[in-house]
Scaffold this motif. Sequence first.
Motif, PDB file in Angstrom:
ATOM      1  N   ARG A 151       0.865  -1.198   0.000  1.00 34.04           N
ATOM      2  CA  ARG A 151       0.000   0.000   0.000  1.00 34.04           C
ATOM      3  C   ARG A 151       0.893   1.238   0.000  1.00 34.04           C
ATOM      4  N   GLU A 152       0.563   2.199  -0.846  1.00 33.06           N
ATOM      5  CA  GLU A 152       1.414   3.391  -0.894  1.00 33.06           C
ATOM      6  C   GLU A 152       0.645   4.682  -0.675  1.00 33.06           C
ATOM      7  N   GLY A 153      -0.668   4.586  -0.605  1.00 32.84           N
ATOM      8  CA  GLY A 153      -1.428   5.811  -0.389  1.00 32.84           C
ATOM      9  C   GLY A 153      -2.909   5.608  -0.599  1.00 32.84           C
ATOM     10  N   ILE A 154      -3.629   6.695  -0.434  1.00 31.99           N
ATOM     11  CA  ILE A 154      -5.093   6.643  -0.537  1.00 31.99           C
ATOM     12  C   ILE A 154      -5.565   7.779  -1.430  1.00 31.99           C
ATOM     13  N   SER A 155      -6.455   7.469  -2.355  1.00 29.20           N
ATOM     14  CA  SER A 155      -7.139   8.527  -3.102  1.00 29.20           C
ATOM     15  C   SER A 155      -8.496   8.693  -2.436  1.00 29.20           C
ATOM     16  N   ARG A 156      -8.686   9.814  -1.774  1.00 25.83           N
ATOM     17  CA  ARG A 156      -9.880   9.987  -0.960  1.00 25.83           C
ATOM     18  C   ARG A 156     -11.144  10.113  -1.804  1.00 25.83           C
ATOM     19  N   GLN A 157     -12.167   9.381  -1.402  1.00 31.00           N
ATOM     20  CA  GLN A 157     -13.504   9.430  -2.012  1.00 31.00           C
ATOM     21  C   GLN A 157     -13.450   9.319  -3.532  1.00 31.00           C
ATOM     22  N   ALA A 158     -12.578   8.433  -4.018  1.00 32.16           N
ATOM     23  CA  ALA A 158     -12.389   8.318  -5.471  1.00 32.16           C
ATOM     24  C   ALA A 158     -13.476   7.491  -6.154  1.00 32.16           C
ATOM     25  N   TYR A 159     -14.197   6.695  -5.377  1.00 31.12           N
ATOM     26  CA  TYR A 159     -15.263   5.860  -5.947  1.00 31.12           C
ATOM     27  C   TYR A 159     -16.596   6.186  -5.279  1.00 31.12           C
ATOM     28  N   PHE A 160     -17.677   5.994  -6.020  1.00 33.94           N
ATOM     29  CA  PHE A 160     -19.012   6.037  -5.421  1.00 33.94           C
ATOM     30  C   PHE A 160     -19.636   4.665  -5.642  1.00 33.94           C
ATOM     31  N   CYS A 161     -19.711   3.869  -4.584  1.00 39.51           N
ATOM     32  CA  CYS A 161     -20.235   2.500  -4.678  1.00 39.51           C
ATOM     33  C   CYS A 161     -21.141   2.262  -3.477  1.00 39.51           C
ATOM     34  N   GLU A 162     -22.139   1.409  -3.666  1.00 38.54           N
ATOM     35  CA  GLU A 162     -23.004   1.023  -2.556  1.00 38.54           C
ATOM     36  C   GLU A 162     -23.569   2.254  -1.821  1.00 38.54           C
ATOM     37  N   GLY A 163     -23.877   3.298  -2.590  1.00 38.43           N
ATOM     38  CA  GLY A 163     -24.562   4.458  -2.022  1.00 38.43           C
ATOM     39  C   GLY A 163     -23.689   5.450  -1.294  1.00 38.43           C
ATOM     40  N   GLN A 164     -22.374   5.264  -1.335  1.00 44.28           N
ATOM     41  CA  GLN A 164     -21.522   6.259  -0.678  1.00 44.28           C
ATOM     42  C   GLN A 164     -20.144   6.351  -1.324  1.00 44.28           C
ATOM     43  N   TYR A 165     -19.461   7.445  -1.010  1.00 45.44           N
ATOM     44  CA  TYR A 165     -18.099   7.595  -1.511  1.00 45.44           C
ATOM     45  C   TYR A 165     -17.162   6.673  -0.752  1.00 45.44           C
ATOM     46  N   HIS A 166     -16.205   6.131  -1.498  1.00 48.07           N
ATOM     47  CA  HIS A 166     -15.206   5.254  -0.876  1.00 48.07           C
ATOM     48  C   HIS A 166     -13.810   5.698  -1.288  1.00 48.07           C
ATOM     49  N   ASP A 167     -12.884   5.515  -0.370  1.00 52.90           N
ATOM     50  CA  ASP A 167     -11.479   5.769  -0.705  1.00 52.90           C
ATOM     51  C   ASP A 167     -10.948   4.643  -1.574  1.00 52.90           C
ATOM     52  N   CYS A 168      -9.955   4.994  -2.377  1.00 53.78           N
ATOM     53  CA  CYS A 168      -9.261   3.983  -3.190  1.00 53.78           C
ATOM     54  C   CYS A 168      -7.888   3.734  -2.558  1.00 53.78           C
ATOM     55  N   ILE A 169      -7.577   2.477  -2.308  1.00 60.68           N
ATOM     56  CA  ILE A 169      -6.256   2.128  -1.771  1.00 60.68           C
ATOM     57  C   ILE A 169      -5.309   1.940  -2.961  1.00 60.68           C
ATOM     58  N   ASN A 170      -4.250   2.724  -2.983  1.00 60.77           N
ATOM     59  CA  ASN A 170      -3.267   2.611  -4.070  1.00 60.77           C
ATOM     60  C   ASN A 170      -2.148   1.666  -3.650  1.00 60.77           C
ATOM     61  N   LEU A 171      -1.837   0.761  -4.554  1.00 58.82           N
ATOM     62  CA  LEU A 171      -0.782  -0.224  -4.270  1.00 58.82           C
ATOM     63  C   LEU A 171       0.246  -0.196  -5.389  1.00 58.82           C
ATOM     64  N   SER A 172       1.451  -0.614  -5.067  1.00 58.70           N
ATOM     65  CA  SER A 172       2.461  -0.699  -6.131  1.00 58.70           C
ATOM     66  C   SER A 172       3.460  -1.801  -5.842  1.00 58.70           C
ATOM     67  N   LEU A 173       4.113  -2.208  -6.895  1.00 57.77           N
ATOM     68  CA  LEU A 173       5.188  -3.210  -6.804  1.00 57.77           C
ATOM     69  C   LEU A 173       6.319  -2.729  -7.696  1.00 57.77           C
ATOM     70  N   LEU A 174       7.484  -2.532  -7.097  1.00 56.93           N
ATOM     71  CA  LEU A 174       8.665  -2.154  -7.886  1.00 56.93           C
ATOM     72  C   LEU A 174       9.454  -3.398  -8.247  1.00 56.93           C
ATOM     73  N   HIS A 175      10.232  -3.281  -9.296  1.00 56.49           N
ATOM     74  CA  HIS A 175      11.080  -4.407  -9.691  1.00 56.49           C
ATOM     75  C   HIS A 175      11.979  -4.829  -8.528  1.00 56.49           C
ATOM     76  N   SER A 176      12.514  -3.822  -7.817  1.00 58.29           N
ATOM     77  CA  SER A 176      13.412  -4.133  -6.699  1.00 58.29           C
ATOM     78  C   SER A 176      12.671  -4.887  -5.573  1.00 58.29           C
ATOM     79  N   ASP A 177      11.379  -4.517  -5.318  1.00 60.36           N
ATOM     80  CA  ASP A 177      10.582  -5.249  -4.313  1.00 60.36           C
ATOM     81  C   ASP A 177      10.424  -6.694  -4.758  1.00 60.36           C
ATOM     82  N   TRP A 178      10.133  -6.823  -6.044  1.00 63.09           N
ATOM     83  CA  TRP A 178       9.832  -8.153  -6.597  1.00 63.09           C
ATOM     84  C   TRP A 178      11.055  -9.063  -6.496  1.00 63.09           C
TER      85      TRP A 178
END
Length: 186
Positions: A151-178
């Motif tokens: 997890r590297e961060g959050i995009s606040r209220q980026a989605y509207f699902c199930e009747g409300q705004y939801h944050d999006c969890i941003n994830l990443s994988l670098l070659h070095s992590d892999w």
Amino acid sequence: MQHPFLIVNRIYLRRLAKEDMDGNYFQWLNDQNVTRWMRQGIFPNSYEAMTAFYDSQAMSRTDIVFAIVVKEQDRHIGNIGLHSINYVFRSAEIGIIIGESDCWGKGYAAEAISLLAGHCFKRMNLNRLAAGAVDENIGSIRAFEKAGFSREGISRQAYFCEGQYHDCINLSLLHSDWLEKNHGSI
Ligand SMILES: CC(C)(COP(=O)(O)OP(=O)(O)OC[C@H]1O[C@@H](n2cnc3c(N)ncnc32)[C@H](O)[C@@H]1OP(=O)(O)O)[C@@H](O)C(=O)NCCC(=O)NCCS
């Protein structure tokens, strides 16, 4: 196996084919249970929309969509896409759908993400893979984490699902992590 491209234990990835639109794939995108935490499912699916999507990625070098196929029964259970491939920054985004809901929770998403990530680093020479999931989409977040994403961060209220705004969890994988987490070396 039909035109396998990347193969691992139980599944293989092949390029999405036009004929896939004649199978269950069409209805996955109308199934509110499947699209619950996705940007799809707002407008009813149509062959025109699917054909336009298929055509846009068929010859593209910046967006590639793979069918996820279970080897046993050669069953097309979902798709995994590599999007916004940037050959200067060596980055791309991964999106996934397991449309056959009886296949959820069996480790197929984590297997498909790991398989594609390996290809991105070993053959495509990418350096960074990114993904995003609605905060309540625990299955998606876990599948990416199982494949080594952090997890590297959050995009606040980026989605509207199930009747409300939801944050999006941003994830990443670098070659070095892999290299460090999964394989040690190529
Ligand atoms: C989200 C999705 C991709 C997960 O696929 P999957 O094949 O079920 O995931 P996996 O089986 O690889 O599971 C990965 C982990 O998440 C867990 N998990 C899966 N679904 C879960 C759920 N609904 N709630 C809690 N945990 C869940 C699994 O148990 C596993 O963890 P574990 O190994 O620690 O037990 C799939 O459910 C799906 O395509 N859903 C509809 C479309 C969608 O939401 N796509 C993602 C958009 S970002």
